[in-house]
Design a protein around this motif. Sequence first.
Motif, PDB file in Angstrom:
ATOM      1  N   PHE A  51      22.656  -4.188 -12.563  1.00  0.00           N
ATOM      2  CA  PHE A  51      23.782  -3.294 -12.291  1.00  0.00           C
ATOM      3  C   PHE A  51      23.387  -1.881 -11.861  1.00  0.00           C
ATOM      4  N   LYS A  75      24.813  -6.700  -8.670  1.00  0.00           N
ATOM      5  CA  LYS A  75      24.204  -6.673  -7.340  1.00  0.00           C
ATOM      6  C   LYS A  75      24.390  -8.028  -6.660  1.00  0.00           C
ATOM      7  N   ILE A  76      24.769  -7.972  -5.407  1.00  0.00           N
ATOM      8  CA  ILE A  76      25.192  -9.179  -4.690  1.00  0.00           C
ATOM      9  C   ILE A  76      24.101 -10.242  -4.660  1.00  0.00           C
ATOM     10  N   VAL A 130      30.591 -11.534  -7.857  1.00  0.00           N
ATOM     11  CA  VAL A 130      30.028 -10.215  -8.163  1.00  0.00           C
ATOM     12  C   VAL A 130      30.893  -9.465  -9.169  1.00  0.00           C
ATOM     13  N   ASP A 131      32.164  -9.810  -9.264  1.00  0.00           N
ATOM     14  CA  ASP A 131      33.055  -9.120 -10.198  1.00  0.00           C
ATOM     15  C   ASP A 131      33.129  -9.787 -11.572  1.00  0.00           C
ATOM     16  N   ARG A 158      30.766  -4.336 -14.588  1.00  0.00           N
ATOM     17  CA  ARG A 158      31.205  -5.085 -13.405  1.00  0.00           C
ATOM     18  C   ARG A 158      30.414  -4.605 -12.192  1.00  0.00           C
ATOM     19  N   GLY A 159      30.486  -5.387 -11.137  1.00  0.00           N
ATOM     20  CA  GLY A 159      29.820  -4.976  -9.904  1.00  0.00           C
ATOM     21  C   GLY A 159      28.349  -5.301  -9.862  1.00  0.00           C
TER      22      GLY A 159
END
Length: 513
Positions: free
Chosen positions: A169, A221-222, A232-233, A218-219
């Motif tokens: 993250f 890394k892709i 990703v979420d 959250r978020g």
Amino acid sequence: MKQTYFIGLDIGTTSTKAIVFTPSGAVRGVGNVDYPLLVPQPSWAEQDPETIFAAVISALKTAIEKADVDKRAIGGIGFSTAMHSLIAVDHQGSPLTHSIIWADNRSTSQVDQLKQDGVGHSIYLATGTPIHPMSPLPKIMWLREQAPDTFRKAAKFISIKEYVIHRLFGQYVVDYSIASATGLFHLRKLDWDENALQVAGITRQQLSEPVPTTHILRGMKIRYAEEIGLDVDTPFVVGASDGVLANLGIGAIDHGQVAITIGTSGAVRTVVPEPITDPKGRTFCYLLTENHWVIGGPSNNGGIMLRWFRDEFSWPEVEKAKQMGVDPYDVMIEAAEHVPAGAEGLLFLPFLSGERAPYWNAQARGSFFGIGLHHKREHFIRAVLEGILFSVYSIGIALRDLAGGATEIRASGGFARSRQWRQIMSDMFGYEVLIPESHESSSYGAALLAMHALGALNDLHDVKNMIHISHRHEPNLERSSTYLQLFYIYERVYYNLLEEYKLISEFQKQLNK
């Protein structure tokens, strides 16, 4: 209504395990990746952070694939992690050291200095972390004194969980639970302790931001989300340490409920509504949530003692087990069952790896006491089983002094597979012992905490209604009386050998030079 699943991710000492659970606790998929312990010098214990990070990715990916569920059905992931790890990282987040784990004893001299100065006890009372080489505080002191170049280059001092979260993250956060096991975190202020920081020689900027155990990330890394097979979420809940989550995972979070875990090592824990430290320094105090504090103590000497005896002395039972196609431990324990409680006066003090709670004595050594000509190998096996439990019982005594008597004992770990060993525990403690069905208490605890943080579980106390009890054992009071007499002797032997432990420990150190 579409089913939602939650994942408990447990980053342990020997492996990382990811388990996909339904909200009711049913297991849908498991991913488990082992990794080695590195011992570059005597008394050192390290692991490679990148190896563990790769294990996290692989375990999550495998668990989701085996669960065969849509990634959109993953409601959240909760972290569980072994305590006391320390990694120095540079400004780019790259490791300057391996992960120095709880079993590392290189900072013994720093611990001795803290105890001699008297500052150590005041830090313990503020932080709840016993002054011991396992703790990150003396490990940082060791780096400052013995690896000054690394110490100067370090931008942050973090745990393995913080390393994994930063990789996933890009954030440096640490949950209150892991922070409360560093020796650097003030239990009541829920912030870094200025006195401990000064002793360590670091600033709060060199540590991560403390957050509640229910903090949501959250978020992701892709590239990692795609590799694992997650959106990703997908929310990650920062979670807590493996010890406190084990209490949650077996439903031992009400007042008076005691959780005992015996695997390779052992631990005794109970939950209290506010932080409690011990004037005698026998126990830890770590946070689960701001309303649930776990006090207890770890023992170095659990099932590893029985494995040692099996490997070194129990070859007849091992050969018999091979012929019968059964587990050697089953044959050993069956032999011990024919020996009366107390092994006819044979005691085993199981300090082959020193001891943590309640004595916190790295110099303690193991011994058999009371050997007579009437003792046979099965007596020694029985004494080993009982000696492991005596070490756990001694922690239980400290908890009783601090939090009152137990109302029930819930036990888990590898030892719980043995009916005979479970009964010895019930007899020794004098309480009914309950065995929860789940054997993955830390992973399940991580998933449950994630459910709570994300609104799928309203009250953590509802957990006890979700845990199925598979076995119950009532104590035999006559045997309880025998164990009470023998425990008095067990403790006398320990305290009468304190100077001898020191002498033999020093002698053994000379042999390793």
